[in-house]
Write a protein that holds these residues in place. Structure first.
Motif, short mmCIF file in Angstrom:
data_model
loop_
_atom_site.label_atom_id
_atom_site.label_comp_id
_atom_site.label_asym_id
_atom_site.label_seq_id
_atom_site.Cartn_x
_atom_site.Cartn_y
_atom_site.Cartn_z
N SER A 1 -109.74 86.42 23.49
CA SER A 1 -108.95 86.61 22.08
C SER A 1 -108.96 88.09 21.72
CB SER A 1 -110.26 85.97 20.95
OG SER A 1 -110.30 84.41 21.37
N ILE A 2 -109.86 88.88 22.16
CA ILE A 2 -109.81 90.14 22.18
C ILE A 2 -108.47 90.85 22.75
CG2 ILE A 2 -110.95 92.36 22.22
CD1 ILE A 2 -113.65 90.95 21.50
N GLY A 3 -108.68 90.33 24.06
CA GLY A 3 -107.55 90.66 24.93
C GLY A 3 -106.14 90.43 24.47
N ASN A 4 -106.08 89.53 23.76
CA ASN A 4 -104.79 88.86 23.27
C ASN A 4 -104.38 89.80 21.96
OD1 ASN A 4 -102.62 87.28 22.36
ND2 ASN A 4 -103.93 86.57 20.66
N ILE A 5 -105.49 90.25 21.10
CA ILE A 5 -104.94 91.06 19.88
C ILE A 5 -104.64 92.61 20.92
CG2 ILE A 5 -105.99 92.38 17.99
CD1 ILE A 5 -108.01 90.07 17.59
N VAL A 6 -105.21 92.98 21.62
CA VAL A 6 -105.08 94.34 22.19
C VAL A 6 -103.56 94.35 22.83
CG1 VAL A 6 -105.76 96.18 23.67
CG2 VAL A 6 -107.40 94.86 22.23
N THR A 7 -103.38 93.15 23.55
CA THR A 7 -102.05 93.06 24.07
C THR A 7 -100.86 92.89 23.17
OG1 THR A 7 -103.14 91.66 25.89
CG2 THR A 7 -100.76 91.85 25.79
N TRP A 8 -101.45 92.22 21.99
CA TRP A 8 -100.09 92.33 21.08
C TRP A 8 -100.02 93.41 20.57
CZ3 TRP A 8 -100.27 92.94 15.59
CH2 TRP A 8 -99.15 92.48 15.05
N GLU A 9 -100.82 94.26 20.27
CA GLU A 9 -100.82 95.57 19.63
C GLU A 9 -99.89 96.51 20.40
OE1 GLU A 9 -105.23 95.88 18.69
OE2 GLU A 9 -104.37 97.05 17.11
N PHE A 10 -100.25 96.46 21.57
CA PHE A 10 -99.73 97.71 22.47
C PHE A 10 -98.74 97.40 23.57
CE2 PHE A 10 -103.97 99.14 20.83
CZ PHE A 10 -103.51 100.21 20.36
N VAL A 11 -98.52 96.23 23.81
CA VAL A 11 -97.15 95.92 24.83
C VAL A 11 -95.93 96.65 24.29
CG1 VAL A 11 -95.52 94.50 25.50
CG2 VAL A 11 -97.77 93.67 25.70
N GLY A 12 -95.66 96.72 23.03
CA GLY A 12 -94.66 97.66 22.42
C GLY A 12 -94.61 99.14 22.61
N TYR A 13 -95.57 99.52 22.79
CA TYR A 13 -96.03 101.01 22.67
C TYR A 13 -95.55 101.27 24.18
CZ TYR A 13 -98.55 105.21 23.03
OH TYR A 13 -99.02 106.84 23.24
N ASN A 14 -96.38 100.54 25.07
CA ASN A 14 -95.92 100.89 26.54
C ASN A 14 -94.72 100.78 26.81
OD1 ASN A 14 -98.84 101.42 27.54
ND2 ASN A 14 -99.24 99.63 26.57
N MET A 15 -94.03 99.57 26.49
CA MET A 15 -92.80 99.30 26.66
C MET A 15 -91.70 100.40 26.29
SD MET A 15 -89.86 98.42 24.73
CE MET A 15 -90.32 97.59 23.39
N LEU A 16 -91.99 101.09 25.07
CA LEU A 16 -91.18 102.04 24.86
C LEU A 16 -91.39 103.44 25.63
CD1 LEU A 16 -89.40 102.23 22.04
CD2 LEU A 16 -90.95 103.82 21.18
N ILE A 17 -92.62 103.60 26.40
CA ILE A 17 -92.86 104.74 27.30
C ILE A 17 -91.92 104.58 28.48
CG2 ILE A 17 -94.54 105.79 28.53
CD1 ILE A 17 -96.47 105.63 26.50
N PHE A 18 -92.10 103.10 28.80
CA PHE A 18 -91.28 103.14 30.06
C PHE A 18 -89.77 102.98 29.85
CE2 PHE A 18 -95.26 99.84 31.26
CZ PHE A 18 -95.72 101.14 31.67
N TYR A 19 -89.25 102.55 28.70
CA TYR A 19 -88.10 102.51 28.21
C TYR A 19 -87.44 103.89 28.25
CZ TYR A 19 -83.58 101.72 25.72
OH TYR A 19 -82.31 101.73 25.30
N SER A 20 -88.21 104.87 27.64
CA SER A 20 -87.87 106.11 27.47
C SER A 20 -87.65 106.77 28.87
CB SER A 20 -88.88 106.91 26.74
OG SER A 20 -88.98 106.29 25.28
N ALA A 21 -88.33 106.36 29.96
CA ALA A 21 -88.42 106.95 31.13
C ALA A 21 -87.30 106.65 31.85
CB ALA A 21 -89.64 106.60 31.74
N LEU A 22 -86.90 105.38 31.52
CA LEU A 22 -85.78 104.57 32.41
C LEU A 22 -84.51 105.21 31.93
CD1 LEU A 22 -86.42 100.76 32.17
CD2 LEU A 22 -86.06 102.05 34.31
N LYS A 23 -84.52 105.62 30.65
CA LYS A 23 -83.31 105.94 29.98
C LYS A 23 -82.80 107.47 30.65
CE LYS A 23 -81.83 106.19 25.57
NZ LYS A 23 -82.13 106.24 24.38
#
Lengths: 285, 305
Positions: free
Chosen positions: B171-193
């Protein structure tokens, strides 16, 4: 043009991603719906359906007036910590990142190494020692105890350093020097504009960090009058358990919603700036 | 830090004298001063504290050298907490980063309808304060009026108990995942650009499909970003505090006072007044985190060559 560069849009991929979109949104939708319910409705109706009465505005009113309007006080405190803390962090990181990028002074490498090392030091591991030191200095239970540690953003400094190295040509600074400008004037009049996307990025992430800050104020403050929203909301939430339990679920939920709204708006409106800042920062990772 | 795609650096201006350069210190000094007060001084002070111990009967403190460290290294509560965050790290971080990578590639692929909308909404949870995220999920998990309660009601039995002993870490893992997937996605996306288009084009000319291009061109190109995101996630897991500490209100019997190392250090200080030992636990945890973060960085750099 090749198919990799100009592919056709895929419905399957969109559908799969839509599932993830739902996962991101459902808790927020739940919060939004729950904020419109009265406390009895909250307990008796299913989570994702509306209650019998639409009580959003009543809830907002009660949130702001409960306990002599303490919520407003917490909002004010959060704004104070954000403006001074995140604002200060942005100024310090910008000046220092620029100084490290554009000047070759003695000790520069050492400063940079220490700051990069600091990124790896867990903030929460530092919080307890900082509390112990600040209680020695008599800073506990004052706004300074929250603001001072928020002023340091090693990652912000790193981002500005990367950004300034590329965005500000030495020739531009040299031309200004020949025109007789001092170093401070060059910084304020010539380079700040070049750094703008980087600064907005650093500022926005510093705002999020201070707006969301929980652990630091939790340990530094015991007087509820100095609480930021995060610590205050959790205090309201913990009212629901224990011997003298007084659940105010509807206020916790409405207060949570009100806490989110300003940040979401800030991110949406400043989207263009911070995304270009992040992209520039990642050139060098 | 790769050197790929780095613009040619402008030549340092010759006329710049050493006197000018020394003024650079003036820009760094304010940061350095606050840094000394809020980073260096607490560390030094905590180290000093960790060398002493309260005397039980006489009051005052006594110098014990590394005694507290020996105690921490043999403390079952500390190791239980450490083992828990290690398990959390081993499971949650890969899941979160993988989801973030997939999302970043999907948004970057130009195959998605309304890619900008996806990017924004997936990032949105990051703007939600951690405390609010946990309160929200806590309500959802709850058996009073949460979605978990609705689901159990629908199924007619207690199939989902997010706040029970067996479920709590998930349950804790789910909360942390929900919070931070977007942040990490943005780091990767910025690098991809900033992956050079000619590399992608070259792969296309060689007949590589979308998946092949991702594996052989895009993934290597954003390795730096992946290393950075991994390091931040490791640090985040080791200092896990907010989520379990707030959920403790809802599940006091499931989440102990030493659920994570950080909660242990916190409760030693604020529940037990054991400041010296608390400082020791914080330092041990800080050192372990820094060492692991450094090792990951070294490994990431070595692979680049």
């Amino acid at each position: 043009m090749s198919s990799v560069l100009r592919p056709r849009r895929s419905r399957t991929l969109t559908a799969v991603m839509a599932l993830y979109l739902l996962y991101s949104l459902i808790p927020l939708v739940w919060l939004l719906i729950s904020a419109t319910k009265t406390q009895p409705d909250l307990l008796s109706t299913p989570g994702l359906s509306f209650g019998g009465t639409f009580a959003l505005f009543d809830n907002i009113g009660s949130t702001f007036t409960y306990n002599n309007g303490i919520f407003l006080r917490w909002l004010g405190n959060t704004l104070l910590y954000v403006v001074v803390g995140a604002g200060g962090a942005t100024v310090l990181a910008t000046a220092a990142g620029y100084g490290l990028a554009k000047y070759r002074f003695r000790g520069r490498q050492a400063v940079f190494a220490v700051v990069l090392g600091a990124i790896a030091v867990p903030g929460t591991a530092l919080a307890v020692p900082t509390f112990l030191l600040f209680s020695r200095l008599g800073l506990i239970d004052t706004p300074l105890a929250v603001i001072l540690p928020s002023l340091i953003s090693p990652f912000g400094l790193y981002l500005i350093w990367v950004y300034a190295t590329d965005a500000i040509p030495d020739e531009m600074m040299e031309a200004a020097r020949i025109d007789g400008a001092g170093e401070l004037r060059i910084f304020l009049a010539v380079t700040l504009r070049q750094l703008a996307p980087g600064i907005v990025t650093v500022a926005l992430f510093a705002v999020v960090a201070t707006w969301n800050n929980y652990f630091l104020p939790l340990i530094m403050l015991s007087d509820p009058n100095w609480y930021p929203l995060t610590v205050g909301l959790n205090q309201w939430s913990s009212q629901a358990v224990g011997a003298a339990a007084q659940p105010i679920y509807h206020l916790v939920i409405t207060g949570s919603l009100l806490t989110i709204v300003p940040l979401v708006i800030a991110f949406l409106f400043l989207q263009r700036f911070w995304q270009s800042g992040l992209t520039a920062g990642s050139v060098k990772q | 830090m790769t050197s790929t795609a780095m613009p040619a650096r402008s030549r340092p201006a010759r006329a710049l004298t050493r006197r000018h350069h020394r003024r650079g210190w003036a820009f760094v000094a304010p940061f350095a001063a606050v840094f000394a007060l809020t980073f260096v001084a607490p560390l030094v002070y905590a180290f000093g504290l960790s060398l002493f111990r309260d005397q039980a009967f006489f009051g005052g403190t006594v110098f014990v050298g590394l005694g507290n460290y020996t105690q921490a290294l043999g403390d079952p509560k500390f190791w239980e907490a450490f083992g828990r965050v290690l398990l959390f790290l081993a499971v949650q971080v890969p899941i979160m980063l993988l989801l973030a990578l997939v999302a970043a590639f999907a948004i970057d692929s130009a195959r998605l309808h309304a890619a900008g909308f996806f990017r924004m909404v997936i990032f949105l949870p990051y703007a939600v304060p951690g405390v609010v995220a946990v309160l929200m999920w806590g309500f959802i998990y709850g058996d009073h009026f949460g979605l978990a309660a609705d689901l159990n009601h629908l199924l007619g039995r207690d199939a989902v108990e997010p706040l029970s002993v067996n479920w709590i870490l998930t349950s804790i893992g789910n909360i942390v995942t929900w919070e931070f997937v977007g942040y990490n996605m943005l780091i990767f996306y910025s690098a991809l650009k900033v992956v050079p288009p000619d590399q992608i084009e070259a792969a296309a000319i060689d007949g590589a499909g979308a998946l092949r291009t991702i594996v052989s061109v895009k993934l290597p190109a954003i390795r730096g970003a992946i290393v950075v995101a991994t390091i931040f996630s490791i640090i985040g897991s080791f200092q896990l505090f907010n989520e379990p500490n707030i959920l403790r209100t809802l599940a006091p019997n499931v989440i102990t006072t030493y659920f994570t190392p950080n909660m242990y250090a916190y409760n030693l200080s604020f529940g037990g007044q054991q400041y010296n030992y608390s400082a020791t636990v914080a330092i041990v945890m800080g050192v372990i985190t820094a060492v692991i973060a450094y090792a990951v960085q070294l490994r990431g750099q070595r692979k680049e060559r």
